[in-house]
Design an enzyme around this catalytic site. Structure first.
Site, PDB file in Angstrom:
ATOM      1  N   PRO A 147      -6.109   6.202   0.377  1.00 36.06           N
ATOM      2  CA  PRO A 147      -5.788   5.476  -0.860  1.00 36.06           C
ATOM      3  C   PRO A 147      -4.839   6.273  -1.756  1.00 36.06           C
ATOM      4  O   PRO A 147      -4.292   5.738  -2.724  1.00 36.06           O
ATOM      5  CB  PRO A 147      -7.148   5.282  -1.535  1.00 36.06           C
ATOM      6  CG  PRO A 147      -8.057   6.281  -0.913  1.00 36.06           C
ATOM      7  CD  PRO A 147      -7.530   6.550   0.463  1.00 36.06           C
TER       8      PRO A 147
ATOM      9  N   GLU B  43     -15.592  11.166   2.623  1.00 37.82           N
ATOM     10  CA  GLU B  43     -14.784  11.468   1.425  1.00 37.82           C
ATOM     11  C   GLU B  43     -13.304  11.626   1.756  1.00 37.82           C
ATOM     12  O   GLU B  43     -12.468  11.803   0.873  1.00 37.82           O
ATOM     13  CB  GLU B  43     -15.286  12.727   0.725  1.00 37.82           C
ATOM     14  CG  GLU B  43     -16.510  12.510  -0.135  1.00 37.82           C
ATOM     15  CD  GLU B  43     -16.367  11.329  -1.092  1.00 37.82           C
ATOM     16  OE1 GLU B  43     -15.343  11.222  -1.784  1.00 37.82           O
ATOM     17  OE2 GLU B  43     -17.295  10.499  -1.124  1.00 37.82           O
TER      18      GLU B  43
ATOM     19  N   ARG C 238       4.677  -7.038  14.405  1.00 36.73           N
ATOM     20  CA  ARG C 238       5.285  -8.377  14.351  1.00 36.73           C
ATOM     21  C   ARG C 238       6.788  -8.319  14.084  1.00 36.73           C
ATOM     22  O   ARG C 238       7.504  -9.287  14.297  1.00 36.73           O
ATOM     23  CB  ARG C 238       4.554  -9.293  13.354  1.00 36.73           C
ATOM     24  CG  ARG C 238       4.851  -9.077  11.922  1.00 36.73           C
ATOM     25  CD  ARG C 238       3.963  -9.927  11.046  1.00 36.73           C
ATOM     26  NE  ARG C 238       4.406 -11.313  10.905  1.00 36.73           N
ATOM     27  CZ  ARG C 238       5.428 -11.718  10.154  1.00 36.73           C
ATOM     28  NH1 ARG C 238       6.142 -10.841   9.474  1.00 36.73           N
ATOM     29  NH2 ARG C 238       5.736 -12.994  10.067  1.00 36.73           N
TER      30      ARG C 238
ATOM     31  N   ASP D 154      10.681 -14.313   5.572  1.00 33.15           N
ATOM     32  CA  ASP D 154       9.318 -13.979   5.154  1.00 33.15           C
ATOM     33  C   ASP D 154       9.267 -13.497   3.709  1.00 33.15           C
ATOM     34  O   ASP D 154      10.227 -12.889   3.230  1.00 33.15           O
ATOM     35  CB  ASP D 154       8.771 -12.819   6.002  1.00 33.15           C
ATOM     36  CG  ASP D 154       8.168 -13.285   7.297  1.00 33.15           C
ATOM     37  OD1 ASP D 154       7.830 -14.465   7.392  1.00 33.15           O
ATOM     38  OD2 ASP D 154       8.031 -12.441   8.200  1.00 33.15           O
TER      39      ASP D 154
HETATM   40  N1  SAH Z   1     -12.544  10.092  -1.598  1.00 32.50           N
HETATM   41  C1  SAH Z   1     -11.321   9.504  -1.196  1.00 32.50           C
HETATM   42  C2  SAH Z   1     -11.522   8.136  -0.547  1.00 32.50           C
HETATM   43  C3  SAH Z   1     -12.147   8.213   0.798  1.00 32.50           C
HETATM   44  S1  SAH Z   1     -12.330   6.657   1.511  1.00 32.50           S
HETATM   45  C4  SAH Z   1     -10.422   9.341  -2.423  1.00 32.50           C
HETATM   46  O1  SAH Z   1     -10.942   9.089  -3.499  1.00 32.50           O
HETATM   47  O2  SAH Z   1      -9.196   9.400  -2.293  1.00 32.50           O
HETATM   48  C5  SAH Z   1     -12.501   7.058   3.202  1.00 32.50           C
HETATM   49  C6  SAH Z   1     -11.292   6.838   4.072  1.00 32.50           C
HETATM   50  O3  SAH Z   1     -10.960   5.469   4.063  1.00 32.50           O
HETATM   51  C7  SAH Z   1     -10.037   7.549   3.659  1.00 32.50           C
HETATM   52  O4  SAH Z   1      -9.979   8.861   4.183  1.00 32.50           O
HETATM   53  C8  SAH Z   1      -8.955   6.678   4.229  1.00 32.50           C
HETATM   54  O5  SAH Z   1      -8.668   6.991   5.581  1.00 32.50           O
HETATM   55  C9  SAH Z   1      -9.582   5.294   4.198  1.00 32.50           C
HETATM   56  N2  SAH Z   1      -9.115   4.489   3.058  1.00 32.50           N
HETATM   57  C10 SAH Z   1      -9.840   4.086   2.010  1.00 32.50           C
HETATM   58  N3  SAH Z   1      -9.133   3.332   1.159  1.00 32.50           N
HETATM   59  C11 SAH Z   1      -7.904   3.211   1.695  1.00 32.50           C
HETATM   60  C12 SAH Z   1      -6.706   2.565   1.271  1.00 32.50           C
HETATM   61  N4  SAH Z   1      -6.640   1.883   0.146  1.00 32.50           N
HETATM   62  N5  SAH Z   1      -5.625   2.653   2.082  1.00 32.50           N
HETATM   63  C13 SAH Z   1      -5.663   3.378   3.229  1.00 32.50           C
HETATM   64  N6  SAH Z   1      -6.773   4.022   3.666  1.00 32.50           N
HETATM   65  C14 SAH Z   1      -7.873   3.940   2.918  1.00 32.50           C
END
Ligand code: SAH
Length: 249
Positions: free
Chosen positions: A89, A116, A154, A168
């Site tokens: 994220p 995490e 795609r 698109d």
């Molecule tokens: N503690 C971290 C979140 C971990 S979520 C933080 O606050 O940044 C666990 C895993 O889910 C992440 O390592 C990632 O691979 C995935 N993940 C969660 N949300 C995501 C998002 N919005 N986009 C891409 N991967 C995501």
């Protein structure tokens, strides 16, 4: 193109990569998928992939060793230099433009986090890029890797009709025009006359205007990136009032 996905839950990809257009892309030889469980690369007795965070706090952190070794192994087997992308994220917000860039690559390695997330040394020393699919937190990177894979595949040659992505949403910097199919009248709800007229130039013009209007109504932020003629600006002006909102009313 080759797409390899590192995940602790490879079964999650079964349906997504082996149905519909992703399946066909693979059968046509446009893409080759492999999902690899990085737990298989652990060197500790209990095949542990995570550990407590230094400094304390909640949750577990993915340790460097299995992911570094898995990526090294996949790189050693590759004929090119794969691009290693972490799903997080905290990454660059994934867009159609990034999908188009990635579709030019020969080999992608998408790494799915869990718990995490990743030990920061993975982020700093192993990743070529980090992608987020939106401002929310998922339990793991699997759904994110599926989203990126689907959007990239795609776009590959011969996966879907070429014309269909030129228009698109986002490809032209705006949302796509509305679509209608048979019947021409469904329970009193009629298809716009212009689409039944057979007049290609008028249809093209109508679609262009509709795309502009709906972009102005729903995503005015996108208009900042495109240059509009005076006529186009006049067309969308009524929709760019204070009531413009990204939310559907
Ligand atoms: N503690 C971290 C979140 C971990 S979520 C933080 O606050 O940044 C666990 C895993 O889910 C992440 O390592 C990632 O691979 C995935 N993940 C969660 N949300 C995501 C998002 N919005 N986009 C891409 N991967 C995501």
């Amino acid at each position: 193109m080759k797409i390899e996905i590192l995940s602790l839950f490879p079964e999650m990809f079964q349906g997504v990569l082996h149905e519909s257009i992703m399946k066909r892309a693979q059968e046509k030889g446009e893409v080759d998928f492999a999902v690899v469980n990085f737990r298989d690369y652990t060197t500790n007795k209990h095949n542990k992939v995570d550990d407590y965070p230094y400094g304390g706090g909640a949750g577990m952190v993915l340790t460097p060793q299995p992911i570094f070794d898995a990526v090294a192994d996949l790189k050693a087997q590759s004929e090119c230099t794969p691009k290693v992308i972490l799903m997080t994220p905290q990454g660059r917000p994934f867009t159609q433009k990034i999908a188009e860039e990635l579709a030019q690559e020969e080999h992608l390695i998408l790494v799915c986090g869990h718990y995490e997330g990743f030990d920061e040394r993975i982020v700093e020393h192993l990743a070529d890029d980090e992608l987020s699919i939106g401002d929310y937190v998922l339990t793991g990177g699997e759904l994110a890797a599926m989203v990126v894979t689907d959007a990239v595949v795609r776009l590959l040659d011969d996966v879907i009709e070429h014309d269909s992505h030129a228009n698109d949403s986002f490809s032209m910097g705006m949302l796509e025009y509305p679509h209608y199919t048979r019947p021409a009248d469904y329970q009193g709800m009629a298809v716009p006359d212009v689409l039944l007229s057979g007049h290609h130039k008028n249809i093209e013009q109508w679609r262009h205007e509709q795309a502009l209007i709906r972009t102005a109504k729903r995503r005015p932020d996108l208009l900042a990136n495109i240059t509009l003629t005076a006529d186009e600006q006049q067309l969308i002006a009524p929709f760019l009032t204070v009531s413009s909102s990204v939310q559907k009313k």
